[in-house]
Design an enzyme around this catalytic site. Structure first.
Site, PDB file in Angstrom:
ATOM      1  N   GLN A  11     -57.258  48.730 -41.316  1.00 53.40           N
ATOM      2  CA  GLN A  11     -57.346  47.273 -41.404  1.00 53.40           C
ATOM      3  C   GLN A  11     -58.742  46.748 -41.067  1.00 53.40           C
ATOM      4  OE1 GLN A  11     -54.280  45.026 -39.478  1.00 53.40           O
ATOM      5  NE2 GLN A  11     -55.220  43.095 -40.024  1.00 53.40           N
ATOM      6  N   TYR A 224     -61.030  36.565 -36.781  1.00 55.84           N
ATOM      7  CA  TYR A 224     -61.612  37.801 -37.311  1.00 55.84           C
ATOM      8  C   TYR A 224     -62.564  37.502 -38.467  1.00 55.84           C
ATOM      9  CZ  TYR A 224     -58.937  41.098 -34.510  1.00 55.84           C
ATOM     10  OH  TYR A 224     -58.449  41.836 -33.467  1.00 55.84           O
ATOM     11  N   GLU A 254     -84.000  57.862 -43.346  1.00 59.32           N
ATOM     12  CA  GLU A 254     -85.083  57.446 -42.469  1.00 59.32           C
ATOM     13  C   GLU A 254     -84.550  56.914 -41.143  1.00 59.32           C
ATOM     14  OE1 GLU A 254     -88.735  54.763 -43.556  1.00 59.32           O
ATOM     15  OE2 GLU A 254     -87.921  55.680 -45.349  1.00 59.32           O
TER      16      GLU A 254
END
Length: 451
Positions: A11, A224, A254
């Site tokens: 989720q 959220y 890198e």
């Protein structure tokens, strides 16, 4: 091309995935149906954004991404959401029953039913790439799918694509706010299993981000969506140099070269600035020096820990927008004069810098202000060991009483795995401790055995 495949697991991974791809589309001017009016080379071409999107002959841009969850509800939202036409239906993979916050279900019982299908889809995506650079895996530590299935997937990816780099974006269990009682178990089991398979893991802790939303954006009750949009800005900054042309571009490998001094010490802290609401941005001039300073404030970090108590091993500053190297050098020179920022003595105070001219984009109707320049700092510091120590402590408390262990054993795990994982984490804490010790007495001999 140097393509990257994103894998969103569970989720948390899927919802962060939604936020990230929404932002990528806005940044590149790709519409929710995958069309990109500004793209002149139909069906391919060597545009930088093709690292993240593949193109069909009809000029549709398809994300190089896979969404996996062991239960369907979260991915069903993607299937019916605004961006439903963006993804190939085969990229959205769901199982029937979820992992129920149980690492063992995600890794052994339920996970193994779906893993081959997932790897098959990933193989198809990999075959479309001319020079696959690596994988970005998004998941949480606390959930059953996020912990168990991810660790299974990482093991299998190491077998199938041995040399490709694998970067993780992990949602680390917040110190105070908990979504599940067994989070410490899942987190430590998954860290133990993926430690040798992951090249670099950026940890994000919900509580730290809640605090940033509250403090900097004046959101009283962050959802959220707010959190994920902030996380997606960070992910976007880290991947911007892969998707745009810039002055100083930084590629996936890198990061590892510059941030990971020893294979196991691969958990950099991410910090992003400026996180600021539109009302405030209007009255502030966010110069390069200001945003660079903001990065060294513990308040802007994505994990709750205090780098002022630890030492920096490496530091990577990724700027985007209206930034010139001269300003950056001046800002870094100022930082180096500050005493609160300590580097380990075996590492010269090197700052790796990336500059990208594409200014940060914000989601319309979002909380962040549109700014001219932003910076994301990735720093490998010994302070993150605090986060591990907190987690280990919780694990020990529960495991001493063997609480909840029967759920894991019942799904085919052995109890020995718990103690093994615990020992591995203790070793990781020790590694961090040793790295921070000043190398006065010629520590050559003890380092030889560890690495």
């Amino acid at each position: 091309m140097r393509e990257c495949i994103s894998i969103h697991v569970g989720q948390a991974g899927v919802q962060i995935g939604n936020a990230c791809w929404e932002l990528y589309c806005l940044e590149h001017g790709i519409q929710p149906d995958g069309q990109m009016p500004s793209d002149k080379t139909i069906g391919g071409g060597d545009d930088s954004f093709n690292t993240f999107f593949s193109e069909t002959g009809a000029g549709k841009h398809v994300p190089r991404a896979v969404f996996v969850d062991l239960e369907p509800t979260v991915i069903d939202e993607v299937r019916t959401g605004t961006y439903r036409q963006l993804f190939h239906p085969e990229q959205l993979i769901t199982g029937k029953e979820d992992a129920a916050n149980n690492y063992a279900r995600g890794h052994y019982t339920i996970g193994k039913e779906i893993i081959d299908l997932v790897l098959d889809r990933i193989r198809k995506l990999a075959d479309q790439c001319t020079g696959l650079q690596g994988f970005l895996v998004f998941h949480s530590f606390g959930g059953g799918t996020g912990s168990g299935f991810t660790s299974l997937l990482m093991e299998r990816l190491s077998v199938d694509y041995g040399k490709k780099s694998k970067l993780e974006f992990s949602i680390y269990p917040a110190p105070q706010v908990s979504t599940a009682v067994v989070e410490p178990y899942n987190s430590i089991l998954t860290t133990h299993t993926t430690l040798e398979h992951s090249d670099c893991a950026f940890m994000v802790d919900n509580e730290a981000i809640y605090d940033i939303c509250r403090r900097n954006l004046d959101i009283e009750r962050p959802t959220y969506t707010n959190l994920n949009r902030l996380i997606s800005q960070i992910v976007s900054s880290i991947t911007a140099s892969l998707r745009f042309d810039g002055a100083l571009n930084v590629d996936l490998t890198e990061f590892q070269t510059n941030l990971v001094p020893y294979p196991r010490i691969h958990f950099p802290l991410a910090t992003y600035a400026p996180v600021i609401s539109a009302e405030k941005a209007y009255h502030e001039q966010l110069s390069v020096a200001e945003i660079t300073n903001a990065c060294f404030e513990p308040a802007n970090q994505m994990v709750k820990c205090d780098p002022r108590h630890g030492k920096y091993m490496a530091c990577c500053l990724l700027y985007r927008g209206d930034v010139v190297p001269k300003d950056v050098n001046a800002a870094i020179a100022t930082i180096k004069t500050k005493r609160s920022i300590q580097f380990v003595d075996w590492c010269p105070t090197g700052f790796k810098v990336g500059i990208n001219y594409q200014p940060p984009t914000v989601v319309p109707g979002g909380d962040l202000a549109k700014v001219q320049r932003a910076v994301c700092m990735l720093s490998n510091t010994t302070a993150i060991a605090e986060a591990w120590a907190r987690l280990d402590h919780k694990f020990v408390l529960m495991y001493a009483k063997r609480a909840f262990v029967h759920w894991y054993v019942g799904e085919g795990m052995e109890e020995g795995e718990f103690s093994e994982a615990r020992e591995d984490m203790a070793a990781l804490e020790k590694d961090y401790e040793e790295v921070g010790v000043d190398s006065v007495e010629g520590e050559g001999e003890e380092e030889g055995e560890e690495y």
